[in-house]
Scaffold this motif. Structure first.
Motif, short mmCIF file in Angstrom:
data_model
loop_
_atom_site.label_atom_id
_atom_site.label_comp_id
_atom_site.label_asym_id
_atom_site.label_seq_id
_atom_site.Cartn_x
_atom_site.Cartn_y
_atom_site.Cartn_z
N TYR A 12 -25.06 97.72 -29.02
CA TYR A 12 -24.61 98.57 -30.09
C TYR A 12 -22.96 98.72 -30.15
N PHE A 13 -22.34 98.56 -29.08
CA PHE A 13 -21.06 98.62 -29.09
C PHE A 13 -20.25 97.14 -29.16
N CYS A 14 -21.08 96.11 -29.32
CA CYS A 14 -20.75 94.73 -29.45
C CYS A 14 -20.06 94.53 -30.73
N LEU A 15 -18.88 93.99 -30.78
CA LEU A 15 -18.16 93.90 -32.12
C LEU A 15 -18.51 92.39 -32.51
N GLU A 16 -18.75 91.52 -31.91
CA GLU A 16 -19.09 89.88 -32.09
C GLU A 16 -20.38 89.48 -31.61
N PRO A 17 -21.02 88.73 -32.42
CA PRO A 17 -22.26 88.45 -32.11
C PRO A 17 -22.20 87.67 -30.52
N CYS A 18 -23.31 87.84 -29.88
CA CYS A 18 -23.25 87.30 -28.28
C CYS A 18 -23.35 85.80 -28.46
N GLU A 19 -24.09 85.18 -29.47
CA GLU A 19 -24.35 83.95 -29.35
C GLU A 19 -22.96 82.99 -29.08
N GLU A 20 -22.10 83.42 -29.71
CA GLU A 20 -20.56 82.69 -29.91
C GLU A 20 -20.03 82.63 -28.25
N LYS A 21 -20.56 83.30 -27.40
CA LYS A 21 -20.06 83.53 -26.06
C LYS A 21 -20.99 82.70 -25.42
N ARG A 22 -21.88 82.16 -25.68
CA ARG A 22 -22.70 81.35 -24.75
C ARG A 22 -22.16 79.97 -24.21
N SER A 23 -22.43 79.56 -22.92
CA SER A 23 -21.79 78.41 -22.50
C SER A 23 -22.31 77.18 -23.18
N LYS A 24 -21.90 75.99 -22.87
CA LYS A 24 -22.41 74.72 -23.42
C LYS A 24 -23.85 74.43 -22.62
N GLU A 25 -23.86 74.88 -21.35
CA GLU A 25 -24.88 74.54 -20.60
C GLU A 25 -26.23 75.45 -20.97
N GLN A 26 -25.69 76.72 -21.38
CA GLN A 26 -26.82 77.71 -21.99
C GLN A 26 -27.18 77.34 -23.40
N LYS A 27 -26.20 76.84 -24.14
CA LYS A 27 -26.78 76.27 -25.30
C LYS A 27 -27.61 75.15 -25.29
N GLU A 28 -27.51 74.26 -24.40
CA GLU A 28 -28.23 73.05 -24.06
C GLU A 28 -29.59 73.43 -23.78
N ALA A 29 -29.83 74.25 -22.80
CA ALA A 29 -30.99 74.87 -22.01
C ALA A 29 -31.72 75.45 -23.17
N CYS A 30 -31.08 76.29 -24.21
CA CYS A 30 -31.65 77.06 -25.37
C CYS A 30 -32.39 75.87 -26.23
N ASN A 31 -31.65 74.98 -26.65
CA ASN A 31 -32.01 73.98 -27.58
C ASN A 31 -33.29 73.04 -26.86
N ALA A 32 -33.01 72.84 -25.67
CA ALA A 32 -34.12 72.06 -24.94
C ALA A 32 -35.42 72.79 -24.93
N ALA A 33 -35.26 74.14 -24.62
CA ALA A 33 -36.58 74.83 -24.92
C ALA A 33 -37.19 75.17 -25.96
N TYR A 34 -36.28 75.01 -27.00
CA TYR A 34 -36.57 75.20 -28.32
C TYR A 34 -37.41 73.98 -28.91
#
Length: 97
Positions: A12-34
Motif C-alpha cells: 500500500y505504501f509502494c510507489l512503484e510496481p514491484c515487478e520492475e525490481k525483480r532480478s534477471k534470475e527471478q524474471k527467468e524463473a518466473c518465465n520458465a514456470a509460466y
C-alpha cells in the motif's frame, strides 16, 4: 500494532510496481514456470485443468501469506536492532547522554 506493517507488506505504501525490481534470475524463473504451466495446461483438459489452476492459485496464496509474514518479522527484527543500537548510544558520549 501490525496493521501498518501489514499494509506496508501488502504494497500500500509502494510507489512503484514491484515487478520492475525483480532480478534477471527471478524474471527467468518466473518465465520458465509460466512456460511450463502453459505447456501442461495445453496437454490436459476438463477437471484436471481446473485442478491445476486451483493448485497454482493455492501455491500463490500460500506464497503471498508466507512472504508477508517474513516481511513483518524482518521489519520487527530491524526495529529491535535499532532499539538495541539506541540503547548503547551512551557508550559513545563522554557525559553518558
Amino acid at each position: 500494532m501490525n496493521k501498518m506493517l501489514e499494509k506496508l507488506a501488502e504494497g500500500y505504501f509502494c510507489l512503484e510496481p514491484c515487478e520492475e525490481k525483480r532480478s534477471k534470475e527471478q524474471k527467468e524463473a518466473c518465465n520458465a514456470a509460466y512456460t511450463m504451466l502453459e505447456k501442461l495446461s495445453g496437454r490436459i483438459k476438463g477437471e484436471e485443468r481446473e485442478m491445476l489452476n486451483k493448485a497454482v492459485e493455492a501455491i500463490g496464496s500460500e506464497n503471498y501469506y508466507c512472504t508477508k509474514e517474513k516481511f513483518i518479522e524482518g521489519y520487527c527484527l530491524g526495529a529491535l536492532l535499532m532499539l538495541e543500537t539506541l540503547e548503547s548510544r551512551k557508550d559513545f558520549f563522554a557525559d553518558g547522554i
